[in-house]
Write a protein that holds these residues in place. Structure first.
Motif, PDB file in Angstrom:
ATOM      1  N   UNK A   2       0.826  -1.199   0.000  1.00 36.89           N
ATOM      2  CA  UNK A   2       0.000   0.000   0.000  1.00 36.89           C
ATOM      3  C   UNK A   2       0.868   1.260   0.000  1.00 36.89           C
ATOM      4  N   UNK A   3       1.912   1.268   0.804  1.00 42.64           N
ATOM      5  CA  UNK A   3       2.783   2.450   0.876  1.00 42.64           C
ATOM      6  C   UNK A   3       3.529   2.674  -0.434  1.00 42.64           C
ATOM      7  N   UNK A   4       4.016   1.613  -1.043  1.00 41.62           N
ATOM      8  CA  UNK A   4       4.727   1.762  -2.324  1.00 41.62           C
ATOM      9  C   UNK A   4       3.783   2.282  -3.391  1.00 41.62           C
ATOM     10  N   UNK A   5       2.591   1.741  -3.464  1.00 43.52           N
ATOM     11  CA  UNK A   5       1.636   2.194  -4.482  1.00 43.52           C
ATOM     12  C   UNK A   5       1.174   3.622  -4.260  1.00 43.52           C
ATOM     13  N   UNK A   6       1.071   4.010  -2.999  1.00 43.45           N
ATOM     14  CA  UNK A   6       0.547   5.345  -2.712  1.00 43.45           C
ATOM     15  C   UNK A   6       1.626   6.432  -2.742  1.00 43.45           C
ATOM     16  N   UNK A   7       2.789   6.165  -2.150  1.00 44.08           N
ATOM     17  CA  UNK A   7       3.781   7.214  -1.968  1.00 44.08           C
ATOM     18  C   UNK A   7       4.929   7.179  -2.962  1.00 44.08           C
ATOM     19  N   UNK A   8       5.065   6.112  -3.727  1.00 45.23           N
ATOM     20  CA  UNK A   8       6.204   6.035  -4.656  1.00 45.23           C
ATOM     21  C   UNK A   8       5.784   5.573  -6.050  1.00 45.23           C
ATOM     22  N   UNK A  54      22.225  10.180  -5.959  1.00 49.45           N
ATOM     23  CA  UNK A  54      22.714   9.820  -7.278  1.00 49.45           C
ATOM     24  C   UNK A  54      22.150   8.513  -7.811  1.00 49.45           C
ATOM     25  N   UNK A  55      21.343   7.815  -7.036  1.00 48.12           N
ATOM     26  CA  UNK A  55      20.714   6.560  -7.462  1.00 48.12           C
ATOM     27  C   UNK A  55      19.230   6.801  -7.755  1.00 48.12           C
ATOM     28  N   UNK A  56      18.743   6.192  -8.793  1.00 46.50           N
ATOM     29  CA  UNK A  56      17.318   6.269  -9.116  1.00 46.50           C
ATOM     30  C   UNK A  56      16.645   5.028  -8.524  1.00 46.50           C
ATOM     31  N   UNK A  57      15.660   5.278  -7.659  1.00 47.21           N
ATOM     32  CA  UNK A  57      14.933   4.193  -7.007  1.00 47.21           C
ATOM     33  C   UNK A  57      13.539   4.128  -7.624  1.00 47.21           C
ATOM     34  N   UNK A  58      13.236   2.981  -8.223  1.00 48.76           N
ATOM     35  CA  UNK A  58      11.939   2.794  -8.863  1.00 48.76           C
ATOM     36  C   UNK A  58      11.048   1.918  -7.987  1.00 48.76           C
ATOM     37  N   UNK A  59       9.791   1.767  -8.425  1.00 48.85           N
ATOM     38  CA  UNK A  59       8.877   0.886  -7.704  1.00 48.85           C
ATOM     39  C   UNK A  59       9.401  -0.548  -7.711  1.00 48.85           C
TER      40      UNK A  59
END
Length: 164
Positions: A88-94, A102-107
């Motif tokens: 739920x947190x990943x879908x809502x906030x990210x 310098x790092x790209x953080x994806x779902x």
């Protein structure tokens, strides 16, 4: 939004079909109708009829036993809250990639981290053991009740309604 509507419709349909079939506690626990079946054939007939007649009550028993099983296993409760809350947190906030240091953080990265932590935690909580306990406990309770309670007089008319 479409998924939320499907879940809502499914819950409404479940409530209309199963939970509307809940019989009153006085009928479900009518001790005057409890008796030992004469033979295996009579027990099978009682189980067949009573599982349909009391299906709403039996679903409620399974749900209560499942809640008890989850609440009585703190590690399983923590693992489930962690996994469901993480999704739920990943879908809502990210929903979009974030750049940190310098790092790209994806779902995808967040889901991998959630699985790397959550799945071993869930494995330690032994959900398979809990599932088999739930199946066994509800089977004993439901089959015991269904075989011991005599069908009411309406069971005699159930075969007449089926043929008409």
């Amino acid at each position: 939004m479409d998924a939320v509507m499907r879940v809502t419709d499914t819950i409404k349909s479940f409530r209309e079909t199963r939970l509307s079939a809940i019989r009153s506690p006085t009928e479900f626990f009518d001790y005057h109708r409890f008796s030992r079946p004469g033979d295996f054939n009579q027990a099978t007939q009682r189980i067949t009829y009573n599982t349909r007649y009391f299906s709403g009550n039996y679903v409620l028993i399974i749900a209560l036993l499942a809640v008890y099983a989850i609440l009585s296993s703190p590690l399983l409760l923590i693992a489930l809250v962690f996994l469901v809350g993480g999704f739920a947190a990943i879908n809502r906030f990210a929903p979009e990639p974030v750049e940190m240091g310098g790092q790209v953080i994806t779902q995808k990265h967040l889901y991998i981290a959630l699985f790397v932590i959550g799945l071993p935690l869930l494995w330690l909580a032994s959900p398979v053991l809990t599932f088999f306990w739930l199946v066994g406990a509800s089977g004993v309770v439901i089959l015991g009740h269904a075989s011991l309670i005599e069908p009411g007089i309406e069971s005699e008319y159930a075969t007449v309604q089926d043929t008409v």
